[in-house]
Enzyme design. Sequence first.
Site, PDB file in Angstrom:
ATOM      1  N   ILE A 211      24.050  48.185 -11.900  1.00  0.00           N
ATOM      2  CA  ILE A 211      24.665  48.454 -13.361  1.00  0.00           C
ATOM      3  C   ILE A 211      23.481  49.067 -14.274  1.00  0.00           C
ATOM      4  CG2 ILE A 211      25.651  47.298 -15.182  1.00  0.00           C
ATOM      5  CD1 ILE A 211      26.964  45.467 -13.183  1.00  0.00           C
TER       6      ILE A 211
ATOM      7  N   GLY B 274      14.541  42.826 -15.867  1.00  0.00           N
ATOM      8  CA  GLY B 274      14.923  42.673 -14.473  1.00  0.00           C
ATOM      9  C   GLY B 274      16.225  44.010 -14.002  1.00  0.00           C
TER      10      GLY B 274
ATOM     11  N   VAL C  31      20.370  44.644 -12.922  1.00  0.00           N
ATOM     12  CA  VAL C  31      21.680  43.847 -13.113  1.00  0.00           C
ATOM     13  C   VAL C  31      22.381  45.002 -12.188  1.00  0.00           C
ATOM     14  CG1 VAL C  31      23.797  43.331 -14.567  1.00  0.00           C
ATOM     15  CG2 VAL C  31      21.490  43.098 -15.523  1.00  0.00           C
TER      16      VAL C  31
ATOM     17  N   LYS D 251      21.930  39.246 -12.333  1.00  0.00           N
ATOM     18  CA  LYS D 251      20.697  39.903 -13.156  1.00  0.00           C
ATOM     19  C   LYS D 251      19.437  39.190 -12.302  1.00  0.00           C
ATOM     20  CE  LYS D 251      18.325  39.465 -17.491  1.00  0.00           C
ATOM     21  NZ  LYS D 251      18.470  39.067 -19.057  1.00  0.00           N
TER      22      LYS D 251
ATOM     23  N   ASP E  93      18.580  40.001 -29.814  1.00  0.00           N
ATOM     24  CA  ASP E  93      18.512  41.445 -29.186  1.00  0.00           C
ATOM     25  C   ASP E  93      19.867  41.871 -29.004  1.00  0.00           C
ATOM     26  OD1 ASP E  93      17.692  43.278 -27.739  1.00  0.00           O
ATOM     27  OD2 ASP E  93      18.011  42.300 -25.921  1.00  0.00           O
TER      28      ASP E  93
END
Length: 174
Positions: A15, A21, A23, A38, A140
Site C-alpha cells: 500500500i 516501515g 504497509v 504495518k 502527524d
Amino acid sequence: MAQEGRAQYEPVAEIGVGAYGTVYKARDLRSGRFVALKKVRVQATENGLPLSAVREVALLKRLEHFDHPNIVRLMDVCASARGGRETKVTLVFEHVEQDLRTFLQKAPPPGLPHDTIKDLMRQFLRGLDFLHSNCIVHRDLEPENILVTSGGQVKLADFGLARIYNCQMALTPV
C-alpha cells in the site's frame, strides 16, 4: 505481543512505504477479511525495544478499548527477532480502502459537494476531539494519515509520532 503472524496473514499488495516501515494489504486467512499490515524494523537497545516503538504499540492498545468509529482499529501485534539486535514488529490494522488524498483525487469536477465536505470535517474533528479528550496528540496529521472507507467514514491513522501528554510535560515541536 504475539509471535510473527506469517501463517495467519497473507500479503496481497504493497500500500505504501513511509519513514517507519512498509504497509501491505493482506488477507487474514482465519477470517478471510482484508487487513493492513504495518511492518516496522526496529533496532533493539540494551534495554530491549526502543521507547518509540513501545510507545506507539501502548498508545494503540489503549485506543483499541474505546473502538471509536473515527480511529483506525489495531487488531493484532506480532513480533519476530531478525538476528542481532533487530526485531520486526508487525501491526495489524483494519483495512481501509483509501486515504484522503486518493479520495479527493477521485472526486469528479467540480469537486466534492459542500455537504460531503462538512461530513468529512465533522468526522475528522470527532476523531481529533476523541484523541485530545484522552490526552493524545497525533503530531502527524496529513491527507495520507486520514483514511476514508468506501462508505465515506473517516478514520485517523498512523500514530507513530503520537504522544500521550499531561499538562506538566513539554512536547518537542517536531
